[in-house]
Structure formats: C-alpha cells, structure tokens
Enzyme design. Sequence first.
Site, PDB file in Angstrom:
ATOM      1  N   SER A   1       0.820  -1.214   0.000  1.00 31.76           N
ATOM      2  CA  SER A   1       0.000   0.000   0.000  1.00 31.76           C
ATOM      3  C   SER A   1       0.856   1.268   0.000  1.00 31.76           C
ATOM      4  CB  SER A   1      -0.902   0.023   1.225  1.00 31.76           C
ATOM      5  OG  SER A   1      -1.618  -1.174   1.321  1.00 31.76           O
TER       6      SER A   1
HETATM    7  N1  SAM Z   1      -0.507  -4.417   4.050  1.00 29.79           N
HETATM    8  C1  SAM Z   1       0.171  -4.811   2.847  1.00 29.79           C
HETATM    9  C2  SAM Z   1       1.565  -4.242   2.756  1.00 29.79           C
HETATM   10  O1  SAM Z   1       1.963  -3.478   3.592  1.00 29.79           O
HETATM   11  O2  SAM Z   1       2.278  -4.634   1.814  1.00 29.79           O
HETATM   12  C3  SAM Z   1      -0.583  -4.501   1.601  1.00 29.79           C
HETATM   13  C4  SAM Z   1      -1.741  -5.352   1.451  1.00 29.79           C
HETATM   14  S1  SAM Z   1      -2.405  -5.505  -0.140  1.00 29.79           S
HETATM   15  C5  SAM Z   1      -3.032  -3.929  -0.476  1.00 29.79           C
HETATM   16  C6  SAM Z   1      -3.790  -6.485   0.262  1.00 29.79           C
HETATM   17  C7  SAM Z   1      -3.474  -7.904   0.603  1.00 29.79           C
HETATM   18  O3  SAM Z   1      -4.637  -8.525   1.091  1.00 29.79           O
HETATM   19  C8  SAM Z   1      -3.035  -8.714  -0.598  1.00 29.79           C
HETATM   20  O4  SAM Z   1      -1.782  -9.243  -0.375  1.00 29.79           O
HETATM   21  C9  SAM Z   1      -4.097  -9.794  -0.705  1.00 29.79           C
HETATM   22  O5  SAM Z   1      -3.586 -11.028  -1.151  1.00 29.79           O
HETATM   23  C10 SAM Z   1      -4.582  -9.888   0.705  1.00 29.79           C
HETATM   24  N2  SAM Z   1      -5.918 -10.475   0.887  1.00 29.79           N
HETATM   25  C11 SAM Z   1      -7.023 -10.313   0.133  1.00 29.79           C
HETATM   26  N3  SAM Z   1      -8.018 -11.060   0.660  1.00 29.79           N
HETATM   27  C12 SAM Z   1      -7.532 -11.675   1.768  1.00 29.79           C
HETATM   28  C13 SAM Z   1      -8.084 -12.556   2.726  1.00 29.79           C
HETATM   29  N4  SAM Z   1      -9.338 -12.981   2.688  1.00 29.79           N
HETATM   30  N5  SAM Z   1      -7.270 -13.000   3.708  1.00 29.79           N
HETATM   31  C14 SAM Z   1      -5.983 -12.616   3.788  1.00 29.79           C
HETATM   32  N6  SAM Z   1      -5.415 -11.786   2.896  1.00 29.79           N
HETATM   33  C15 SAM Z   1      -6.196 -11.303   1.896  1.00 29.79           C
END
Ligand code: SAM
Length: 661
Positions: A62
């Site tokens: 993000s």
């Molecule tokens: N916080 C992260 C960082 O600092 O790099 C960025 C996160 S990214 C915007 C969103 C993440 O949520 C992705 O890696 C995606 O695979 C994960 N995601 C989506 N649905 C999910 C779920 N049900 N459980 C766990 N992770 C999930």
Amino acid sequence: MNKFEYLRKQMIDYQLAARGLRDRTVLKAVSAVPREAFVPADLVEFAYNDSPLPIAASQTISQPYIVALMTAALELKPEERVLEIGTGSGYAAAVLAEIAKEVYTIERHKILADTARIRLEELGYNNTQVLYGDGTLGWPEYAPFDAIVVAAGGPDVPQNLKQQLAIGGRLVIPVGTTMRTQKLLRVRRISEDEFHEENLGDVRFVPLIGAAGWEDETADKAVTEKIEASLPELIYQSSEHFASIDHVNLDNLLERIGDSRLVLLGEASHGTAEFYEMRARITQELIEKKGFTIVAAEADWPDAAHIDRYIHGTAPDPLLESRPFSRFPTWMWANHSVLEFTHWLKAHNDKIASFDKQVGFYGLDLYSLFHSMEVVLNYLDKVDPDTAEVARLRYGCLLPWASDPGMYSQVTITKQYKECEEDVLATLQDLLNKRLEYAWADGERFFNVEQNARLVTNAERYYRTMYYAENNSWNQRDQHMFETLQAVLAFRGPDSKAVVWEHNSHIGDARATQMSARGEFNIGQLARQEYDDAAYLIGFGTDHGTVAAASEWGGPMEVKQVQPSHIESYERVCHEVHTDNFLLPLRKPLQEITRTKLLAERLERAIGVIYRPETELQSHYFYASLPRQFDEYIWFDESRAVEPLTKETTKGVPDTYPFGL
Ligand code: SAM
C-alpha cells in the site's frame, strides 16, 4: 544519513505531515521501518514514492500515506494486540509492530505469507506472527483483539472480525459495493452487541477475497494456481540451460559477475566430477576475460604451494611426482579433474612472462599444522639459524601430538598438559618482527613462510578448542580461511581478484542457513560482509548419480550412489525442472517471482568427504534459503564421482575433521 533514510524523512515530511497526519507515534513508527526492504529488488528506487507498488501474486504494497492513515485510525496503544488482514509485503505489519505489543497478520497467498514471515523475522520483528489463510475468518485462537485492520476492500464488514474485537476495540476496513472502490470505515465496539461506525473517506484497495469477502474471480484463481503450482516451471523460465560443460556459454554469467573482486565457487559434495570441471571452466574464463590471478582452494597451504610452484614452472608436476594431498581424503584434490585444471593453469602461465601477472594457486585451510611448522623451521634454518633454534624449542610444545593433533585438543581440555598458545604466537611474532629484514631478501618465499606460521597459530587454537566448542572451531577455521584469502589479495596487490573453490557450506552465506542458529559463520558470509556485491557466491547442486566419498573418518574412498533428492528439498524442485543442467541467477533473477518463491526455506543437501545414504536426512540435509545463500545456483541433474589419481589412501587425521566439509 544514507540515501533511504533521507528518502524516508522526505516521505514523512511531504507525504504524511503535509497531508495533515500529525500523530507522533505513527510518524515515529513509519520512520523506523525500512520500506525498501519490503518492495521487489528491482523497485527499491521507488520504495518511497507516493504510491502503491506491485508485489508478487499480482498484489500491492500500500501507499505509505494509506498505511499511516489506517494505523493512526486504529488509535493503538503500546500494550495492545492487533490483527491485520492482508499481510502483503509485511510492511504495514512492521509499522504496527513498532507501536503495538503483539501483531497477528493473515495473508491468503502463500508466497506472500512465507516471504513476509522471513522478512519480518530478518528485520527483528519478533512480536509479529504471520498466518497463511483466509483473513475474513479472523484468527479466533488469539481473539479478542484491541484493533483489527483490513488492507483489502470487502463488500461488508465481516461478522467474524466484529466478534473478535475486544470491547472498546477499533476495526478499520475498506468497504464498497464494487470490487475496486471503497469507503474506509472505522467500527468501534461499544459493548457486547453495540458497534459504532464512522466513514473516514474514499479509498481504493485490492479486493478482499474469502468466505466473508468477494468471491475469487476465475482470472485471479488461474493466476494463483499457476503461481502456486509451478515453481519448477518458473525455474525453467528463469534459468540458462546447457548441454555440456565443454560447450556452455558463460558470457551472461560473466556479465552478472561484473567487476566482482571475489568469485566463490561451491560444490555440494567433495567428490563430484562435474563440480570440479564446471569450476575449472568458469575459473578459466575469469582468468582469461577478467584478469583473475588468484585461485584459492579449500586445501592446505603447503600442499597448494606445490601446485603453485608447478604452475609457475619452478617445480615438477606435484600431482604426478611428489604427491601432496597424501592424507585422507586424498581424492579431494589429487584427482583427474584437478590434474587437468593445473595443466591448463601451467600452460596459461607459460604464455605470460611477468611472474606478477601469472596465476597463483593457494590453500586456505588449516590442517597442515606439522607440515607448516616444518616449512617455518626449514626457512629459518637457512636465513636465521639462531631464531630457528628458539622456534624449534617453542614448536616442540606441540611435537608430542604430531601424529594426531586431535589428541592435543583432548589433553588440553584436561589441563594435564601445557597449552602451546604462547609458544606458537611468539614464533609468529619473531617472524613478523623481522619481516622487513627477511621479506626484503626474498618476498615471495617470506610470504609463504609467514602464512605457514600464521597457520600454525590458528591451527593450534583450532585444535585446542575443538572438543569443547565445535561451533567455535568451525568459526576459527573459516575465519582463518578468510584471513588467508585477505592476505593473498593484499600480497597480490590492490587490483588482484580471486576465485575461491570450497564446499557450498563454506561459500554460501551462513546467515541464510541453519548454521547461523548455531552461531556459526563461514567464509561466504565474511566475504559478503566485507565485499558486499563485489563478492559473487555460486552454489552447486545435483539430484542423483555417483559420488566419491568414504563411509567413516579415514576410511577408504568408495564410489557411492547418490540418493534421489528429498521431497522437501531445493534439489527436488530443481530435479522437477526436467532438464539436465542449468545456471539459475538468483541475485539478478530473470523473473523476480522465481526468486521470491525460492526464498522460503527448504532442505538442502551437503555431502562432504563422508556420505551416509542410510541416515541421509539427519546427516546431510539442513534448512536454507537458497536465494539468500547464493547469488547463482548451478545444477547438474545427474553427476558422477570424481576420479582419484591413486586408489590407495593413507590413514591419518582427515583433512576436514571433524566437519567433513
Ligand atoms: N498491508 C500490505 C503491505 O503493507 O504490503 C498490503 C496489502 S495488499 C493492499 C492487500 C493484501 O490482502 C493482498 O496481499 C491480498 O492477497 C490480501 N488479501 C485479500 N483477501 C484476503 C483474505 N481474505 N485474507 C488474507 N489476505 C487477503
């Protein structure tokens, strides 16, 4: 302040504070986390840009502002426990871990969860736990949480997450009616069934996929499955294949090596012909095309000196005449592959008039205690008989253990015999005090003697500590090898470059393996710490075939069958590539995803001078992270035993006792 610290400060000032984010705790946390460690290697220069960046599995890290905004919205206190859904790169988890007492984070892509876990651990975030799974279900074992943050956008606030919130807890989550646009909500749990909701503004997140999120789109599923299922396929796409050692084109490898001053070439056993032959090929090209003049091997200094004299044309071929390397394990250096290589080195040197520009062959190991004492005494007898007499008396302390230095280590532990530390140090000191006088008379020979005297000092310490501190003696040996290498580089001049031939377990960075947990380091780690990217570390591996090895210490050499590799090993993944031989660049991978997927630790096989297939898993496998251990990996699916020059082996203390590597 380094470049990244500077960029981080700029980011705080211009992206966070300038947008009105003033929470001191959050700003402090963000300024403590090295964001560059969380982005793909080829994007580090953009790490502090005001935007999200792509990471593996088609996800994103993000935008810094969003991470700070959501963290601030959580109103975290130092004693609180927080759950994050969507670990991604692990960056936000690290920011949370700077503030909260405990951080639990869940990621649905295994590759991301595994990589983030390693990263966070490496950076010392011990208060963080990463789970691979569906975060919409929460993590009931650790509930309730004081705060929950969701880093992906869902259609609703998942009930499970609300229920896992402590009373007074805050849940921050993007929620929207479409998969790509959302409103950032803060839900506060007032009581058992009372929740208060606030809208913090419009945001854009990747979708929250899961039981209480959006359905997995078919396209997304296809991508996931392809990535999850095909590591061998990725390796295939990211490697350079070759049919034979004679015909392999090494141009790309040389380009990757660039201006490195050190190239460390490993081997996954001490008895595989392909490892020797490929190292010879690479070394020849480094000598001819990049001006390398030092070949340094995991061999004893005095033995290697015989080869050095031969390739400089000042002595007959030792491998055929005087036979150094006569102690167990003889085949390690007295074999046909090495013989052929030393002939090439001699032919190369013959074409070069200046001695300084010729290639030298040096031994880095320290198992020649008594032979080295002999070299020192013979030299002093000639140049300074008075000092020789004193040195003879001092070295006499070690004489009772001449035939078995391992005994020295046992007797010093009981304190019944005198330790010889001071005596051997004094001899080295005498030599160094007269360095100018002696070296002026004969530089090259004096260097040889000085190294032997250093070796005696280090070997004495090595044997003295061998029994009560095994990891300490391993470290002393690798420290000695590194210091010897440094001494050779200094002796050969500031522009000199060296190729090192040692076992993978010495040349791969120990910090990426199980060794580091035992407090052990190695020459690869020391080279990396000292030379950084100017040291290029190349590991070797094989799946099956034959190998020259003994069954026990000092035992005869046997040609043994190498077992097909373990199902959880790097070797098995490479075997499943279904191609004979390849070079796999890891520092600058052809595809970043391949490196990322290889990062999670697997088993790796190490065969030394002993091979015990019966107990292979316990005796020969250890855990490592291949891309952190090596800059490049060279694979021979099938390999054959090296051919010894002579079949008979002389009994004695094994060269690599007690490690066998
Ligand atoms: N916080 C992260 C960082 O600092 O790099 C960025 C996160 S990214 C915007 C969103 C993440 O949520 C992705 O890696 C995606 O695979 C994960 N995601 C989506 N649905 C999910 C779920 N049900 N459980 C766990 N992770 C999930």
